[in-house]
Design a protein around this motif. Structure first.
Motif, short mmCIF file in Angstrom:
data_model
loop_
_atom_site.label_atom_id
_atom_site.label_comp_id
_atom_site.label_asym_id
_atom_site.label_seq_id
_atom_site.Cartn_x
_atom_site.Cartn_y
_atom_site.Cartn_z
N PRO A 159 0.79 -1.24 0.00
CA PRO A 159 0.00 0.00 0.00
C PRO A 159 0.82 1.29 0.00
CG PRO A 159 -0.10 -1.09 2.15
CD PRO A 159 0.57 -2.04 1.22
N PRO A 214 -7.46 7.48 -3.32
CA PRO A 214 -8.61 7.77 -4.17
C PRO A 214 -8.27 8.64 -5.37
CG PRO A 214 -9.08 8.28 -1.87
CD PRO A 214 -7.63 7.99 -1.95
N ASP A 215 -7.15 9.37 -5.28
CA ASP A 215 -6.79 10.30 -6.35
C ASP A 215 -5.90 9.68 -7.41
OD1 ASP A 215 -6.45 12.72 -3.72
OD2 ASP A 215 -8.18 12.38 -5.04
N ARG A 234 0.00 4.47 -2.38
CA ARG A 234 -0.41 5.71 -1.74
C ARG A 234 0.47 6.85 -2.22
NH1 ARG A 234 1.00 7.75 4.10
NH2 ARG A 234 -0.16 9.70 4.08
N ARG A 256 -7.51 2.48 -5.37
CA ARG A 256 -8.27 3.66 -4.94
C ARG A 256 -8.75 3.55 -3.50
NH1 ARG A 256 -10.70 5.49 -10.67
NH2 ARG A 256 -8.81 6.66 -11.24
N ARG A 257 -8.72 2.34 -2.93
CA ARG A 257 -8.98 2.22 -1.49
C ARG A 257 -7.88 2.92 -0.71
NH1 ARG A 257 -10.84 -3.95 0.10
NH2 ARG A 257 -12.38 -4.19 -1.57
N ILE A 258 -6.69 2.85 -1.26
CA ILE A 258 -5.52 3.42 -0.58
C ILE A 258 -5.29 4.86 -1.01
CG2 ILE A 258 -2.98 3.26 -0.56
CD1 ILE A 258 -3.91 0.09 -0.96
#
Lengths: 104, 280
Positions: free
Chosen positions: B209, B245-246, B213, B241-243
């Motif tokens: 992650p 979103p952008d 990120r 996108r869970r980690i």
């Protein structure tokens, strides 16, 4: 870490560190046990030689973009505790800091 | 003088901006029966008064410094240079074997008539990748990290001395093949781009992650192999996108050229943005 401690020794005028108080965020890139393993080797020959390493674990906190509430998280992919949404914005717990030094 | 290589780069060791004001307090010595204690929260710990012993007098110095402080300082210097001269610097990261270098070679072939390009290559050993890039007619500087598993900002700062950076418009930094450590080191780049091949598994973003990120863009490569592997682009993007979103996502095949135009347009737009923000 050794460089920061040696800089502090010059700035603050101490010759020996008794204890290093380190904050490790639970979401940071540093593994506490790996840090403990390396600490003694890295400090050899410096003013931090024989210093005790005290690690404070800092919890991960993140804000939900959906509901705005704060959640404590252990993993970056954890959902919001309040509404279950993913994609939280980390607000703390991702840093590794030397908090303080106990010196003589 | 720099304690790493002897160069004259200066570093002012200042506390983090989020820190409390520094102070020195005379902490009384602990009497033997108290034993060691561990702080479990971030609040200040006030010691009970003890009878001081001159032999055990100690000072507590508040430091409040991030361990990445030095790297972040060099990264800021790199970023300032790139901004000043309008260079788009891209930090390309992935696990080994994702097709990073092939993607880079094909990108260079497509854009070298449009942009002045330079590359910094990071590997533990060999000059293989730098030579592959140089064969495209591009300036490439190889950094061998030896036992090191990532590039850092100080290495980039000195790597730039080997490149015509003032004539460069696109700088690609191909980081050491590693989905863990490079994520933690700011090099002064415009953005981190993570390359994920369809042969690696779509749950990579959850397993690594920190990398996803840190990245602005995820390039899913080798899509020509999708019929032969169990990889869901939708799942990989959902996990990423869970980690983050952008995070943006572009799917390509560097080998066949499929959808490379979207990746090239992303670079072109980013370069235009960088030049518009140029401070000179």
């Amino acid at each position: 870490m050794r460089e920061i401690i040696e800089s502090q020794a010059i700035a603050e005028g101490f010759t020996h560190v008794r204890k290093v108080i380190l904050e490790i965020g639970e979401l940071s890139h540093v593994e506490s046990e790996a840090m403990r393993f390396c600490f003694e080797s890295v400090m050899k020959g410096s003013c931090g030689e024989n210093a005790t390493l005290e690690i404070t674990s800092m919890p991960g906190l993140a804000t939900c973009r959906q509901c705005g509430m704060l959640s404590q998280i252990e993993n970056l992919y954890d959902p919001c505790e309040h509404c279950g949404a993913f994609g939280l914005q980390v607000t703390s717990g991702d840093q590794v800091r030397i908090k303080s030094l106990e010196v003589a | 003088m720099c304690g790493i290589c002897g160069c004259e780069a200066t570093l002012n060791s200042k506390p983090d901006t989020r820190s409390e004001p520094r102070f020195n307090s005379e902490a009384p010595a602990h009497s033997p029966e108290h034993g060691p204690h561990v702080h479990h929260d971030a609040t200040q710990h006030h010691h009970a008064l003890h009878q001081e012993s001159a032999h055990q007098k100690r000072r507590l110095i508040q430091v409040e410094q991030d361990l990445f402080n030095r790297n972040n300082h060099y990264a800021s210097q790199n970023r300032e240079l790139f901004k000043r001269i309008g260079v788009l610097a891209i930090n390309l990261m992935s696990s080994p074997g994702s097709g990073k270098t092939t993607l880079l070679v094909e990108t260079i072939q497509a854009l070298k008539d449009q942009f002045h390009i330079a590359v910094i290559e990071g590997d533990q050993q060999t000059r293989n990748d730098a030579e592959r890039i140089a064969a495209c007619g591009i300036n490439a500087h190889q950094i061998n990290t030896g036992k090191g598993c990532h590039l850092d900002a100080h290495q980039i700062m000195h790597g730039l001395e080997h490149l015509p950076i003032h004539e460069t418009e696109l700088l690609f930094i191909e980081n050491v093949g590693n989905l863990v450590c490079p994520a933690g080191f700011d090099l002064g780049e415009y953005g981190k781009v993570v390359v994920l091949s369809v042969a690696e598994g779509d749950d990579k973003p959850l397993k690594y992650p920190d990398m996803f990120r840190a990245a602005s863009l995820m390039v899913i490569n080798k899509v020509d192999l999708l019929p032969y592997v169990d990889f869901s682009v939708e799942s990989a993007l959902e996990f990423a996108r869970r980690i983050n979103p952008d995070i943006e996502c572009i799917t390509v095949s560097a080998r066949t050229g499929e959808n490379m135009v979207e990746w090239l347009n992303w670079l072109t737009t980013a370069s235009a943005t960088t030049k518009a923000a140029q401070t000179i």
